[in-house]
Write an enzyme that holds these catalytic residues in place. Structure first.
Site, PDB file in Angstrom:
ATOM      1  N   GLY A  82       7.136  -8.397  41.415  1.00 30.57           N
ATOM      2  CA  GLY A  82       6.106  -8.287  40.383  1.00 30.57           C
ATOM      3  C   GLY A  82       4.688  -8.333  40.889  1.00 30.57           C
ATOM      4  O   GLY A  82       3.818  -7.594  40.422  1.00 30.57           O
ATOM      5  N   GLY A 127      11.023  -5.156  40.043  1.00 31.05           N
ATOM      6  CA  GLY A 127      10.920  -5.438  41.469  1.00 31.05           C
ATOM      7  C   GLY A 127      10.004  -6.606  41.745  1.00 31.05           C
ATOM      8  O   GLY A 127       9.908  -7.538  40.944  1.00 31.05           O
ATOM      9  N   THR A 129      15.044  -7.888  35.947  1.00 32.37           N
ATOM     10  CA  THR A 129      14.071  -7.397  34.983  1.00 32.37           C
ATOM     11  C   THR A 129      14.852  -6.323  34.274  1.00 32.37           C
ATOM     12  O   THR A 129      15.686  -5.675  34.891  1.00 32.37           O
ATOM     13  CB  THR A 129      12.817  -6.750  35.638  1.00 32.37           C
ATOM     14  OG1 THR A 129      12.104  -7.738  36.358  1.00 32.37           O
ATOM     15  CG2 THR A 129      11.888  -6.145  34.604  1.00 32.37           C
ATOM     16  N   VAL A 168       3.490 -15.581  36.325  1.00 33.65           N
ATOM     17  CA  VAL A 168       3.707 -14.378  35.524  1.00 33.65           C
ATOM     18  C   VAL A 168       3.719 -13.183  36.467  1.00 33.65           C
ATOM     19  O   VAL A 168       2.821 -13.045  37.303  1.00 33.65           O
ATOM     20  CB  VAL A 168       2.601 -14.196  34.456  1.00 33.65           C
ATOM     21  CG1 VAL A 168       2.813 -12.902  33.683  1.00 33.65           C
ATOM     22  CG2 VAL A 168       2.577 -15.391  33.512  1.00 33.65           C
TER      23      VAL A 168
END
Length: 302
Positions: free
Chosen positions: A224, A222, A170, A199
Protein backbone atom coordinates in the site's frame (compact mmCIF):
# COMPACT_ATOMS: atom_id res chain seq x y z
CA UNK A 1 -30.25 5.31 -24.78
CA UNK A 2 -27.28 3.39 -26.16
CA UNK A 3 -26.82 -0.04 -24.57
CA UNK A 4 -23.19 -0.75 -23.78
CA UNK A 5 -21.81 -4.28 -23.31
CA UNK A 6 -21.09 -4.77 -19.60
CA UNK A 7 -17.65 -5.55 -18.20
CA UNK A 8 -16.30 -6.12 -14.70
CA UNK A 9 -13.24 -7.36 -12.85
CA UNK A 10 -12.68 -8.34 -9.21
CA UNK A 11 -9.52 -9.12 -7.25
CA UNK A 12 -8.77 -10.81 -3.97
CA UNK A 13 -5.15 -9.82 -3.48
CA UNK A 14 -1.79 -10.30 -5.21
CA UNK A 15 1.45 -11.90 -4.09
CA UNK A 16 4.24 -14.36 -4.77
CA UNK A 17 2.06 -17.21 -3.55
CA UNK A 18 3.53 -20.70 -3.78
CA UNK A 19 2.09 -23.25 -6.19
CA UNK A 20 -0.30 -25.59 -4.44
CA UNK A 21 -1.39 -29.06 -5.51
CA UNK A 22 -4.97 -27.91 -5.88
CA UNK A 23 -4.15 -24.54 -7.40
CA UNK A 24 -6.21 -22.58 -4.84
CA UNK A 25 -9.42 -24.35 -5.80
CA UNK A 26 -11.43 -22.75 -2.97
CA UNK A 27 -10.29 -19.27 -3.93
CA UNK A 28 -11.06 -19.88 -7.61
CA UNK A 29 -14.52 -21.23 -6.79
CA UNK A 30 -15.27 -18.17 -4.63
CA UNK A 31 -14.00 -15.76 -7.29
CA UNK A 32 -16.02 -17.51 -10.00
CA UNK A 33 -19.22 -17.46 -7.91
CA UNK A 34 -18.83 -13.80 -6.94
CA UNK A 35 -17.96 -13.00 -10.56
CA UNK A 36 -21.11 -14.69 -11.84
CA UNK A 37 -23.19 -12.80 -9.28
CA UNK A 38 -21.61 -9.48 -10.30
CA UNK A 39 -22.04 -10.12 -14.02
CA UNK A 40 -25.68 -11.12 -13.50
CA UNK A 41 -26.36 -7.90 -11.59
CA UNK A 42 -24.91 -5.86 -14.46
CA UNK A 43 -26.83 -7.90 -17.04
CA UNK A 44 -30.02 -7.21 -15.05
CA UNK A 45 -29.37 -3.47 -15.33
CA UNK A 46 -27.55 -2.67 -12.08
CA UNK A 47 -25.57 0.58 -12.00
CA UNK A 48 -21.80 0.10 -11.94
CA UNK A 49 -21.59 1.59 -8.43
CA UNK A 50 -24.09 -0.96 -7.08
CA UNK A 51 -22.29 -3.82 -8.86
CA UNK A 52 -18.88 -2.99 -7.37
CA UNK A 53 -20.35 -2.60 -3.89
CA UNK A 54 -22.15 -5.95 -4.27
CA UNK A 55 -18.94 -7.67 -5.38
CA UNK A 56 -16.80 -6.22 -2.59
CA UNK A 57 -19.44 -7.05 0.05
CA UNK A 58 -19.29 -10.69 -1.03
CA UNK A 59 -15.49 -10.65 -0.98
CA UNK A 60 -15.56 -9.09 2.52
CA UNK A 61 -17.94 -11.84 3.68
CA UNK A 62 -15.62 -14.58 2.36
CA UNK A 63 -12.95 -15.34 4.95
CA UNK A 64 -10.48 -16.53 2.29
CA UNK A 65 -9.66 -12.89 1.51
CA UNK A 66 -8.11 -10.08 3.55
CA UNK A 67 -11.10 -7.78 4.00
CA UNK A 68 -14.06 -7.80 6.38
CA UNK A 69 -14.34 -11.25 7.99
CA UNK A 70 -10.95 -12.94 7.66
CA UNK A 71 -8.97 -9.69 7.53
CA UNK A 72 -5.38 -9.78 8.76
CA UNK A 73 -4.63 -8.52 12.26
CA UNK A 74 -2.54 -5.57 13.44
CA UNK A 75 0.21 -5.69 16.08
CA UNK A 76 -2.44 -5.56 18.84
CA UNK A 77 -4.30 -8.53 17.35
CA UNK A 78 -7.19 -6.41 16.07
CA UNK A 79 -8.78 -6.15 12.63
CA UNK A 80 -8.52 -2.53 11.48
CA UNK A 81 -10.28 -2.06 8.16
CA UNK A 82 -10.03 0.42 5.27
CA UNK A 83 -12.30 0.80 2.24
CA UNK A 84 -13.12 3.26 -0.53
CA UNK A 85 -15.59 3.53 -3.40
CA UNK A 86 -15.89 5.89 -6.37
CA UNK A 87 -18.38 6.54 -9.15
CA UNK A 88 -17.35 7.71 -12.61
CA UNK A 89 -18.96 11.13 -12.10
CA UNK A 90 -16.56 11.88 -9.23
CA UNK A 91 -18.73 10.95 -6.24
CA UNK A 92 -16.67 9.00 -3.70
CA UNK A 93 -16.46 7.87 -0.09
CA UNK A 94 -13.83 6.24 2.11
CA UNK A 95 -13.23 4.94 5.63
CA UNK A 96 -10.01 3.97 7.43
CA UNK A 97 -9.10 2.27 10.69
CA UNK A 98 -12.65 1.07 11.32
CA UNK A 99 -13.54 -1.89 13.53
CA UNK A 100 -17.33 -2.01 13.65
CA UNK A 101 -18.93 -2.19 10.17
CA UNK A 102 -19.65 -5.75 9.09
CA UNK A 103 -19.01 -4.53 5.54
CA UNK A 104 -16.59 -1.59 5.51
CA UNK A 105 -17.43 -0.94 1.85
CA UNK A 106 -21.03 -0.33 2.94
CA UNK A 107 -19.88 2.41 5.31
CA UNK A 108 -17.72 3.95 2.56
CA UNK A 109 -20.78 3.92 0.28
CA UNK A 110 -22.85 5.59 3.00
CA UNK A 111 -20.23 8.34 3.32
CA UNK A 112 -20.38 8.82 -0.46
CA UNK A 113 -24.18 8.90 -0.55
CA UNK A 114 -24.33 11.33 2.37
CA UNK A 115 -22.14 13.68 0.34
CA UNK A 116 -20.87 15.96 3.12
CA UNK A 117 -17.41 14.37 3.40
CA UNK A 118 -15.19 12.03 1.41
CA UNK A 119 -13.39 10.23 4.26
CA UNK A 120 -14.09 9.26 7.88
CA UNK A 121 -11.53 7.52 10.12
CA UNK A 122 -11.23 5.59 13.36
CA UNK A 123 -13.75 5.61 16.22
CA UNK A 124 -15.70 8.52 14.74
CA UNK A 125 -16.20 6.56 11.52
CA UNK A 126 -17.32 3.57 13.60
CA UNK A 127 -19.89 5.77 15.35
CA UNK A 128 -21.22 6.85 11.96
CA UNK A 129 -22.46 3.28 11.39
CA UNK A 130 -25.38 4.06 13.69
CA UNK A 131 -26.14 7.37 11.99
CA UNK A 132 -26.11 5.80 8.53
CA UNK A 133 -27.85 2.57 9.49
CA UNK A 134 -24.85 0.40 8.56
CA UNK A 135 -24.80 -3.14 10.02
CA UNK A 136 -22.10 -3.70 12.65
CA UNK A 137 -20.39 -6.78 14.06
CA UNK A 138 -18.47 -7.51 17.29
CA UNK A 139 -14.63 -7.56 17.06
CA UNK A 140 -14.41 -11.37 17.16
CA UNK A 141 -16.59 -11.64 14.03
CA UNK A 142 -13.65 -10.49 11.91
CA UNK A 143 -11.00 -12.75 13.49
CA UNK A 144 -10.40 -16.22 12.00
CA UNK A 145 -7.89 -18.85 13.13
CA UNK A 146 -5.70 -18.65 10.01
CA UNK A 147 -5.09 -14.95 10.65
CA UNK A 148 -4.20 -15.57 14.31
CA UNK A 149 -1.58 -18.12 13.19
CA UNK A 150 -0.30 -15.66 10.57
CA UNK A 151 0.09 -12.98 13.27
CA UNK A 152 1.99 -15.40 15.50
CA UNK A 153 4.43 -16.15 12.67
CA UNK A 154 4.94 -12.44 11.99
CA UNK A 155 5.57 -11.72 15.67
CA UNK A 156 8.14 -14.52 15.85
CA UNK A 157 10.03 -12.91 12.98
CA UNK A 158 9.37 -9.33 14.19
CA UNK A 159 8.04 -8.77 10.69
CA UNK A 160 5.31 -6.70 9.14
CA UNK A 161 4.19 -9.23 6.58
CA UNK A 162 3.21 -8.05 3.15
CA UNK A 163 4.17 -10.87 2.39
CA UNK A 164 5.92 -13.08 -0.11
CA UNK A 165 4.56 -16.45 0.90
CA UNK A 166 0.95 -15.40 1.26
CA UNK A 167 -1.05 -13.09 -1.02
CA UNK A 168 -1.15 -9.38 -0.28
CA UNK A 169 -4.73 -9.24 0.71
CA UNK A 170 -7.09 -6.56 -0.37
CA UNK A 171 -10.22 -7.04 -2.39
CA UNK A 172 -11.67 -4.84 -5.07
CA UNK A 173 -13.99 -4.50 -8.03
CA UNK A 174 -14.36 -2.36 -11.14
CA UNK A 175 -17.30 -2.29 -13.53
CA UNK A 176 -18.83 -0.68 -16.60
CA UNK A 177 -22.62 -0.85 -16.71
CA UNK A 178 -25.06 -0.92 -19.62
CA UNK A 179 -25.19 2.89 -19.63
CA UNK A 180 -21.41 3.07 -20.04
CA UNK A 181 -20.84 4.40 -16.50
CA UNK A 182 -17.78 3.27 -14.53
CA UNK A 183 -17.18 2.58 -10.83
CA UNK A 184 -14.51 1.12 -8.55
CA UNK A 185 -14.33 -0.13 -4.94
CA UNK A 186 -11.55 -1.50 -2.71
CA UNK A 187 -11.45 -2.95 0.83
CA UNK A 188 -8.71 -4.39 3.05
CA UNK A 189 -7.45 -5.39 6.46
CA UNK A 190 -4.00 -4.10 5.52
CA UNK A 191 -0.83 -5.92 6.56
CA UNK A 192 -0.29 -8.57 9.23
CA UNK A 193 1.33 -7.09 12.37
CA UNK A 194 0.95 -3.52 11.02
CA UNK A 195 1.19 -0.62 13.45
CA UNK A 196 -2.25 0.26 14.86
CA UNK A 197 -3.55 3.26 12.93
CA UNK A 198 -1.63 2.46 9.74
CA UNK A 199 -3.58 3.24 6.56
CA UNK A 200 -2.57 1.91 3.16
CA UNK A 201 -3.83 2.68 -0.32
CA UNK A 202 -7.18 0.87 -0.14
CA UNK A 203 -8.85 3.61 1.86
CA UNK A 204 -7.37 6.43 -0.22
CA UNK A 205 -9.15 7.79 -3.28
CA UNK A 206 -6.56 8.16 -6.03
CA UNK A 207 -4.11 5.62 -4.60
CA UNK A 208 -6.10 2.40 -4.30
CA UNK A 209 -9.37 3.39 -5.97
CA UNK A 210 -10.32 5.62 -8.90
CA UNK A 211 -13.17 5.94 -11.38
CA UNK A 212 -13.83 8.47 -14.11
CA UNK A 213 -16.32 7.99 -16.94
CA UNK A 214 -13.82 9.89 -19.14
CA UNK A 215 -11.10 7.29 -18.73
CA UNK A 216 -11.13 4.22 -16.48
CA UNK A 217 -11.98 2.52 -13.21
CA UNK A 218 -9.07 1.11 -11.14
CA UNK A 219 -8.71 -0.94 -7.94
CA UNK A 220 -5.23 -1.77 -6.61
CA UNK A 221 -3.76 -4.47 -4.38
CA UNK A 222 -0.29 -4.86 -2.97
CA UNK A 223 2.26 -2.89 -0.97
CA UNK A 224 0.00 0.00 0.00
CA UNK A 225 2.73 2.48 0.83
CA UNK A 226 4.12 2.18 -2.71
CA UNK A 227 0.71 2.68 -4.32
CA UNK A 228 0.25 5.82 -2.20
CA UNK A 229 3.70 7.14 -3.15
CA UNK A 230 2.95 7.02 -6.87
CA UNK A 231 -0.78 7.90 -6.58
CA UNK A 232 -1.29 4.73 -8.58
CA UNK A 233 -4.97 4.61 -9.47
CA UNK A 234 -5.42 8.28 -10.35
CA UNK A 235 -2.11 8.38 -12.22
CA UNK A 236 -3.49 5.88 -14.75
CA UNK A 237 -6.50 8.18 -15.30
CA UNK A 238 -4.27 11.23 -15.90
CA UNK A 239 -1.96 9.32 -18.21
CA UNK A 240 -4.99 8.34 -20.27
CA UNK A 241 -6.68 11.74 -20.17
CA UNK A 242 -3.69 14.03 -20.68
CA UNK A 243 -1.10 11.70 -22.21
CA UNK A 244 -3.59 9.80 -24.39
CA UNK A 245 -2.00 6.51 -23.30
CA UNK A 246 -4.03 3.29 -23.60
CA UNK A 247 -5.12 1.99 -20.19
CA UNK A 248 -3.01 -1.19 -20.40
CA UNK A 249 0.19 0.75 -21.18
CA UNK A 250 -0.53 3.32 -18.45
CA UNK A 251 -1.27 0.60 -15.89
CA UNK A 252 1.90 -1.34 -16.69
CA UNK A 253 4.00 1.84 -16.33
CA UNK A 254 2.46 2.44 -12.91
CA UNK A 255 3.21 -1.15 -11.83
CA UNK A 256 6.82 -0.55 -12.96
CA UNK A 257 6.92 2.51 -10.66
CA UNK A 258 5.62 0.40 -7.75
CA UNK A 259 8.53 -2.00 -8.25
CA UNK A 260 11.02 0.85 -8.67
CA UNK A 261 10.14 2.22 -5.23
CA UNK A 262 10.51 -1.17 -3.59
CA UNK A 263 6.91 -2.37 -3.66
CA UNK A 264 4.94 -5.11 -5.34
CA UNK A 265 1.35 -5.81 -6.32
CA UNK A 266 -1.21 -5.63 -9.07
CA UNK A 267 -4.39 -3.89 -10.13
CA UNK A 268 -7.59 -4.36 -12.09
CA UNK A 269 -8.89 -1.81 -14.56
CA UNK A 270 -11.69 -1.17 -17.02
CA UNK A 271 -11.57 1.63 -19.57
CA UNK A 272 -14.50 3.61 -20.96
CA UNK A 273 -14.70 1.17 -23.90
CA UNK A 274 -15.22 -1.73 -21.51
CA UNK A 275 -11.78 -3.31 -22.00
CA UNK A 276 -10.18 -5.00 -18.99
CA UNK A 277 -6.54 -4.99 -17.82
CA UNK A 278 -5.06 -7.08 -15.00
CA UNK A 279 -1.34 -6.25 -14.65
CA UNK A 280 0.80 -7.46 -11.72
CA UNK A 281 4.43 -7.55 -10.63
CA UNK A 282 3.81 -10.67 -8.53
CA UNK A 283 3.54 -14.37 -9.42
CA UNK A 284 -0.20 -14.24 -8.97
CA UNK A 285 -3.31 -12.21 -8.26
CA UNK A 286 -6.66 -13.70 -7.28
CA UNK A 287 -8.99 -12.36 -9.98
CA UNK A 288 -12.13 -12.88 -12.03
CA UNK A 289 -13.47 -10.85 -14.91
CA UNK A 290 -15.83 -10.66 -17.87
CA UNK A 291 -15.25 -8.35 -20.82
CA UNK A 292 -17.91 -6.91 -23.15
CA UNK A 293 -20.76 -9.29 -22.21
CA UNK A 294 -18.32 -12.22 -22.36
CA UNK A 295 -18.13 -15.22 -20.02
CA UNK A 296 -16.76 -15.02 -16.47
CA UNK A 297 -13.16 -16.19 -16.15
CA UNK A 298 -11.14 -16.69 -12.97
CA UNK A 299 -7.39 -17.11 -12.42
CA UNK A 300 -4.69 -17.06 -9.76
CA UNK A 301 -1.27 -17.16 -11.42
CA UNK A 302 0.04 -14.98 -14.24
Amino acid sequence: MTHHPVSFAIHGGAGDMPDRDHGYADHLAALQAIGVSTRQALADGADAIDAVELAVRQLEDCELFNAGRGAVLNADGDAELDASIMRGDGACGAVAGVRRPRNPIGLARAVMDDGHHVMLVGPNADQACDRFGVDTAPPDYFVVNDRLRQLDRARERSAIMLDHDEPLGTVGAVARDARGALAAATSTGGMTNKAPGRVGDSGIIGAGTWASDASCAISSTGHGESFVRVNAAAQIHWRMLLGHEPMTAAAELVIDQIVACGGMGGLIGIDRDGLVCLPMSTRGMFRAWAELDGPVQAAVFR
